[in-house]
Design a protein around this motif. Structure first.
Motif, PDB file in Angstrom:
ATOM      1  N   ARG A 102       0.810  -1.218   0.000  1.00  9.50           N
ATOM      2  CA  ARG A 102       0.000   0.000   0.000  1.00  9.50           C
ATOM      3  C   ARG A 102       0.848   1.276   0.000  1.00  9.50           C
ATOM      4  O   ARG A 102       0.590   2.221   0.742  1.00  9.50           O
ATOM      5  CB  ARG A 102      -0.965   0.003   1.183  1.00  9.50           C
ATOM      6  CG  ARG A 102      -1.952  -1.150   1.178  1.00  9.50           C
ATOM      7  CD  ARG A 102      -2.848  -1.108   2.382  1.00  9.50           C
ATOM      8  NE  ARG A 102      -3.687  -2.303   2.478  1.00  9.50           N
ATOM      9  CZ  ARG A 102      -4.496  -2.577   3.499  1.00  9.50           C
ATOM     10  NH1 ARG A 102      -4.560  -1.742   4.525  1.00  9.50           N
ATOM     11  NH2 ARG A 102      -5.219  -3.688   3.514  1.00  9.50           N
ATOM     12  N   ARG A 103       1.841   1.312  -0.849  1.00  9.83           N
ATOM     13  CA  ARG A 103       2.645   2.510  -1.017  1.00  9.83           C
ATOM     14  C   ARG A 103       2.356   3.106  -2.399  1.00  9.83           C
ATOM     15  O   ARG A 103       2.079   2.381  -3.345  1.00  9.83           O
ATOM     16  CB  ARG A 103       4.134   2.200  -0.863  1.00  9.83           C
ATOM     17  CG  ARG A 103       4.476   1.605   0.514  1.00  9.83           C
ATOM     18  CD  ARG A 103       4.062   2.545   1.642  1.00  9.83           C
ATOM     19  NE  ARG A 103       4.065   1.927   2.944  1.00  9.83           N
ATOM     20  CZ  ARG A 103       4.916   2.234   3.914  1.00  9.83           C
ATOM     21  NH1 ARG A 103       5.843   3.163   3.704  1.00  9.83           N
ATOM     22  NH2 ARG A 103       4.819   1.647   5.086  1.00  9.83           N
ATOM     23  N   THR A 104       2.419   4.422  -2.497  1.00 17.73           N
ATOM     24  CA  THR A 104       2.039   5.088  -3.740  1.00 17.73           C
ATOM     25  C   THR A 104       3.247   5.636  -4.483  1.00 17.73           C
ATOM     26  O   THR A 104       4.271   5.983  -3.879  1.00 17.73           O
ATOM     27  CB  THR A 104       1.055   6.244  -3.459  1.00 17.73           C
ATOM     28  OG1 THR A 104       1.655   7.148  -2.516  1.00 17.73           O
ATOM     29  CG2 THR A 104      -0.256   5.719  -2.902  1.00 17.73           C
ATOM     30  N   GLU A 109      -0.244   6.103  -7.797  1.00 16.20           N
ATOM     31  CA  GLU A 109      -0.643   4.727  -8.106  1.00 16.20           C
ATOM     32  C   GLU A 109      -0.198   3.835  -6.949  1.00 16.20           C
ATOM     33  O   GLU A 109       0.941   3.928  -6.476  1.00 16.20           O
ATOM     34  CB  GLU A 109       0.001   4.267  -9.413  1.00 16.20           C
ATOM     35  CG  GLU A 109      -0.419   2.868  -9.838  1.00 16.20           C
ATOM     36  CD  GLU A 109       0.248   2.419 -11.120  1.00 16.20           C
ATOM     37  OE1 GLU A 109       0.137   1.234 -11.472  1.00 16.20           O
ATOM     38  OE2 GLU A 109       0.900   3.275 -11.770  1.00 16.20           O
ATOM     39  N   VAL A 110      -1.091   2.961  -6.494  1.00 17.31           N
ATOM     40  CA  VAL A 110      -0.792   2.113  -5.341  1.00 17.31           C
ATOM     41  C   VAL A 110       0.045   0.913  -5.774  1.00 17.31           C
ATOM     42  O   VAL A 110      -0.239   0.267  -6.788  1.00 17.31           O
ATOM     43  CB  VAL A 110      -2.088   1.639  -4.661  1.00 17.31           C
ATOM     44  CG1 VAL A 110      -1.764   0.716  -3.475  1.00 17.31           C
ATOM     45  CG2 VAL A 110      -2.910   2.826  -4.191  1.00 17.31           C
ATOM     46  N   VAL A 128      17.487  -0.990   3.187  1.00  9.99           N
ATOM     47  CA  VAL A 128      17.473   0.016   2.127  1.00  9.99           C
ATOM     48  C   VAL A 128      16.148  -0.065   1.366  1.00  9.99           C
ATOM     49  O   VAL A 128      15.794  -1.125   0.834  1.00  9.99           O
ATOM     50  CB  VAL A 128      18.642  -0.181   1.140  1.00  9.99           C
ATOM     51  CG1 VAL A 128      18.547   0.819  -0.010  1.00  9.99           C
ATOM     52  CG2 VAL A 128      19.980  -0.016   1.868  1.00  9.99           C
ATOM     53  N   ASN A 129      15.431   1.042   1.352  1.00 10.34           N
ATOM     54  CA  ASN A 129      14.200   1.141   0.557  1.00 10.34           C
ATOM     55  C   ASN A 129      14.620   1.552  -0.850  1.00 10.34           C
ATOM     56  O   ASN A 129      14.976   2.698  -1.098  1.00 10.34           O
ATOM     57  CB  ASN A 129      13.262   2.176   1.179  1.00 10.34           C
ATOM     58  CG  ASN A 129      11.910   2.234   0.489  1.00 10.34           C
ATOM     59  OD1 ASN A 129      11.753   1.755  -0.632  1.00 10.34           O
ATOM     60  ND2 ASN A 129      10.931   2.831   1.147  1.00 10.34           N
ATOM     61  N   ARG A 130      14.550   0.588  -1.781  1.00 12.13           N
ATOM     62  CA  ARG A 130      15.054   0.840  -3.144  1.00 12.13           C
ATOM     63  C   ARG A 130      14.044   1.564  -4.024  1.00 12.13           C
ATOM     64  O   ARG A 130      14.359   1.931  -5.160  1.00 12.13           O
ATOM     65  CB  ARG A 130      15.470  -0.477  -3.798  1.00 12.13           C
ATOM     66  CG  ARG A 130      16.650  -1.143  -3.129  1.00 12.13           C
ATOM     67  CD  ARG A 130      17.368  -2.081  -4.079  1.00 12.13           C
ATOM     68  NE  ARG A 130      16.609  -3.271  -4.394  1.00 12.13           N
ATOM     69  CZ  ARG A 130      16.289  -3.660  -5.619  1.00 12.13           C
ATOM     70  NH1 ARG A 130      16.662  -2.925  -6.666  1.00 12.13           N
ATOM     71  NH2 ARG A 130      15.605  -4.774  -5.826  1.00 12.13           N
ATOM     72  N   GLY A 131      12.797   1.757  -3.527  1.00  9.53           N
ATOM     73  CA  GLY A 131      11.840   2.505  -4.316  1.00  9.53           C
ATOM     74  C   GLY A 131      10.544   1.763  -4.541  1.00  9.53           C
ATOM     75  O   GLY A 131      10.261   0.740  -3.902  1.00  9.53           O
ATOM     76  N   TRP A 132       9.753   2.289  -5.481  1.00  8.49           N
ATOM     77  CA  TRP A 132       8.380   1.824  -5.706  1.00  8.49           C
ATOM     78  C   TRP A 132       8.264   0.964  -6.961  1.00  8.49           C
ATOM     79  O   TRP A 132       8.902   1.247  -7.984  1.00  8.49           O
ATOM     80  CB  TRP A 132       7.468   3.038  -5.841  1.00  8.49           C
ATOM     81  CG  TRP A 132       6.018   2.701  -6.067  1.00  8.49           C
ATOM     82  CD1 TRP A 132       5.069   2.512  -5.114  1.00  8.49           C
ATOM     83  CD2 TRP A 132       5.364   2.536  -7.333  1.00  8.49           C
ATOM     84  NE1 TRP A 132       3.856   2.222  -5.699  1.00  8.49           N
ATOM     85  CE2 TRP A 132       4.002   2.225  -7.060  1.00  8.49           C
ATOM     86  CE3 TRP A 132       5.800   2.605  -8.664  1.00  8.49           C
ATOM     87  CZ2 TRP A 132       3.081   2.002  -8.077  1.00  8.49           C
ATOM     88  CZ3 TRP A 132       4.875   2.378  -9.680  1.00  8.49           C
ATOM     89  CH2 TRP A 132       3.531   2.081  -9.384  1.00  8.49           C
ATOM     90  N   ILE A 133       7.430  -0.074  -6.845  1.00  8.36           N
ATOM     91  CA  ILE A 133       7.083  -0.903  -8.008  1.00  8.36           C
ATOM     92  C   ILE A 133       5.566  -1.068  -8.016  1.00  8.36           C
ATOM     93  O   ILE A 133       4.916  -0.992  -6.964  1.00  8.36           O
ATOM     94  CB  ILE A 133       7.748  -2.292  -7.979  1.00  8.36           C
ATOM     95  CG1 ILE A 133       7.326  -3.053  -6.709  1.00  8.36           C
ATOM     96  CG2 ILE A 133       9.253  -2.181  -8.091  1.00  8.36           C
ATOM     97  CD1 ILE A 133       7.769  -4.507  -6.715  1.00  8.36           C
TER      98      ILE A 133
END
Length: 286
Positions: A102-104, A109-110, A128-133
């Motif tokens: 549930r990250r945008t 976009e979820v 490490v949070n590498r980003g959104w997919i």
């Protein structure tokens, strides 16, 4: 003396003792302090935002330092170090990679955030949070994630504090599919990794890092943007100060409105009473 003026002195305000006006008066006495408190709360929110903006400005302007100098195993990230640019040297452990539900994206976009353990040269682990997919068709299957660089590398990112339900408002749902989590919390993730058989997760540093470089090939995962920050007098998107002023204006309007209503009611009653008196004083027609 005019009849209406004379009646103002004859207890015309006794209507304030009626049930309707007692309720209205009590409501006004309740609304005014409530609105003052709401305005004060909004002002505190404004002050908090401005203080946070100052921390963000300072952190982003500072030169990067080694991540392990600002956090420790099982420790916490200090508020003054929030968003501080840090570096770390080691390698990714993609075998124990997790996704945060549930990250945008920047387009609202979820989907998921990709959380990958990064093993430092000394054996400690940094999350490490590498980003959104984007989310896959199946919400239970583990998504396909573009691989990070292999071997020893140096990563740079922004240091963040552990997420909690109280601070983020995100409920930490239990019973999620394998390798999926709701909150990025180093202590909880360390336990999850150890339970999954990750023997290297015995020394997990507190907090986590939002990756800024090296940028992923092909733009996926999508890097998390830098926190927005404004130098105007109220701050970017800061509606708290205008709301505070609005609530205080409402609070000031309550007694003013009450007085206007009371005087209007008293005048109307006095005029009706004067008319009735004048009518009663007229001689009967012969």
């Amino acid at each position: 003396m005019h009849p209406t003026t004379e009646l103002y002195g004859r207890g015309v305000y006794r209507f304030l003792l009626t049930r309707q006006w007692v309720i209205l008066t009590l409501l006004a006495l309740l609304l005014a302090p409530t609105m003052i408190r709401l305005g004060t709360w909004q002002l505190h929110r404004h002050d908090h935002r401005q203080a946070l903006n100052k921390v963000i400005n300072t952190s982003l302007a500072a030169k990067p330092v080694a991540a392990e100098t600002l956090t420790s195993v099982g420790g916490t990230v200090a508020h003054k170090d929030l968003y501080r640019r840090v570096t770390a040297k080691g390698h990714y452990d993609t075998a124990h990679e997790l996704v945060v539900r549930r990250r945008t994206s920047t387009d609202d976009e979820v989907g998921y955030h990709v959380l990958t353990p990064f093993v430092l040269d000394d054996g400690r682990t940094l999350l490490v949070n590498r980003g959104w997919i984007p989310s896959p068709a199946s919400q239970t299957a583990f998504p396909k994630i573009p691989a990070p660089p292999k071997g020893e590398i140096t990563v740079t990112g922004r240091l963040r504090q552990d997420e909690t339900t109280a601070a983020s408002g995100i409920k930490n749902v239990k019973g999620l599919p394998d390798r999926q989590i709701m909150l990025i919390n180093s202590a909880q993730v360390a336990t999850l990794l150890r339970d999954s058989g990750d023997t290297s997760a015995t020394q997990v540093l507190g907090g986590y890092v939002e990756l800024t470089s090296p940028a992923p090939k092909g733009g996926s995962p999508e890097l998390i943007p830098s926190p927005q920050e404004d130098r105007s007098w109220i701050g970017l998107g800061d509606i708290n100060l205008p709301y505070a002023v609005q609530w205080w204006l409402f609070a000031a309007g309550v007694p003013v409105g009450w007085v206007i209503l009371v005087r209007r009611e008293a005048r109307d009653r006095a005029e009706r009473a004067a008319a009735e008196t004048a009518e009663a004083a007229e001689p009967a027609a012969v």
